[in-house]
Design an enzyme around this catalytic site. Sequence first.
Site, PDB file in Angstrom:
ATOM      1  N   CYS A 169     -17.164 -15.011  18.869  1.00 43.15           N
ATOM      2  CA  CYS A 169     -17.057 -16.427  19.248  1.00 43.15           C
ATOM      3  C   CYS A 169     -15.830 -17.054  18.571  1.00 43.15           C
ATOM      4  O   CYS A 169     -14.703 -16.693  18.892  1.00 43.15           O
ATOM      5  CB  CYS A 169     -18.350 -17.158  18.917  1.00 43.15           C
ATOM      6  SG  CYS A 169     -18.501 -18.733  19.819  1.00 43.15           S
ATOM      7  N   HIS A 182     -22.779 -13.904  21.220  1.00 40.05           N
ATOM      8  CA  HIS A 182     -23.706 -13.908  20.104  1.00 40.05           C
ATOM      9  C   HIS A 182     -24.857 -12.959  20.430  1.00 40.05           C
ATOM     10  O   HIS A 182     -25.226 -12.782  21.588  1.00 40.05           O
ATOM     11  CB  HIS A 182     -24.272 -15.315  19.867  1.00 40.05           C
ATOM     12  CG  HIS A 182     -23.263 -16.302  19.403  1.00 40.05           C
ATOM     13  ND1 HIS A 182     -22.692 -16.248  18.146  1.00 40.05           N
ATOM     14  CD2 HIS A 182     -22.707 -17.376  20.033  1.00 40.05           C
ATOM     15  CE1 HIS A 182     -21.850 -17.250  18.008  1.00 40.05           C
ATOM     16  NE2 HIS A 182     -21.832 -17.940  19.131  1.00 40.05           N
TER      17      HIS A 182
END
Length: 503
Positions: free
Chosen positions: A342, A442
């Site tokens: 991310c 994630h």
Amino acid sequence: MEKEMTFRCLHPMMLVGTGSDVGKSILATAFCRIFRQDGYRPAPFKAQNMALNSFATPEGLEIGRAQAVQAEAAGIPCHTDMNPLLLKPQSDHTSQVVLNGRPIGNRSAYEYFRREGREELRGEVCAAYDRLAARYNPIVLEGAGSISEINLRDTDLVNLPMALHAGADVFLVGDIDRGGVFASVYGSLALLRPEERRLVKGIFVNKFRGDLRLFESGMKMMEDLCGIPVLGVIPYYKDIVIEEEDSVSLAAKSMEARQGKVNVAIVLLRHLSNFTDFNALEQDPRVHLFYTNNTRELAKADIIILPGSKSTIDDLAELRRNGVAGAILRARREGATVLGICGGYQMMGREILDPDRVEGDTERLPGLGLLPVRTRMTRDKVTRQVRFRLWEGKEDPMEGYEIHMGQTLPDEGEPSLPLARLADGTTDGYRVDNRCMGTYLHGILDNQPFIDYLLAPYAEKIQERTAFDYHAFKEEQYDKLAAHVRAHANIPLLYNILTTDRL
């Protein structure tokens, strides 16, 4: 007839605290599991949560990670009704406000807690609770911080005003480990209004260390002082692993590299988010995982992971100031693996552009240059669950989720080398080779095939080769937590309180 139909409906149960970090979330997780084991269909609820750890629901909306964990313990899918209001801190003074899973803007603490607009938010969280209570029983509500912040009483959405709306039986949790448990419990109750005080039906003393027999007289004193029963003295535990809501303990996991293990360093960012991405990897017997921003410790790592960040540009600038950026580049040149997730993926590129000043006043900042990509920050947030395979893999589909602002694309003329193929036909991430890659996913490290892929270059140094099933491990931990709380709580008295008709 199903077992759950043989029981009476239970009153809602609310766990509130004498302060922050007294163990409300863990106890809520335990009771979600206990009620499920006993044949009920429980669900968690926290009207307002403040955390950088968040999760994407099956509908692609955002909630606090703690409520997702509690839903998992209850054996049900997570939903935004379990956490309708989420505050994601961006600095010491401002937070992104997420309402019913969608961001509605940034607010300073002063703006957020003033009375104007509070009733609209109160209506939203109460409506979410009502929808949840129509589908599940019992609801296990969790408060936030202390129930006795009398200066915030009129704007409180999450503690006793929520209990009054739900008609919940309230249980006060005190932390004996930090000291002063008698004063904190008695003082918390003494500061309540009479109508609030009547809701509190019992006390849990949490995080006890030592011989429980030494506190038997203390329980009686507390009950006499407060006029309500102590339902349990819950010992501190070290052998149960439940995902934590706060990152305060991460720095304690910084330690020297170990022989016979793959040493994995998670870069300790100031605005680190979603640190639960690394829980499965930490439990893998082949791995020694630690968090650090020490350049000497980074030099000893086989794998360096740049995690997610709530303020990517600010954290990247800090990595340049403290020398960590240089240490990561040196480690890569010397053969270490670097993985970005991310915000960490965005940092690994050549540049981050923020012309709309989504994150702050910096409109452009050079990245680490490890990946031939550039990121442009956007105001729209991507939140969704995904299924994926590695680009070259033939493994069964894996699962992850996205929560990010920004779009990352390869530079013109650079080859397209995605890390993963998503089930909808799109791609994710970038992979220079099996030691340098980035992803927006994630939870990618919750999947054993990806962990195996990440560790494959270090097969020769691994002494322990046992496969690790993270899903089975988590289920075992929830059961251990439930057993721990059952052993030290008066469960029959709890059920009696939750089923006794009120006057």
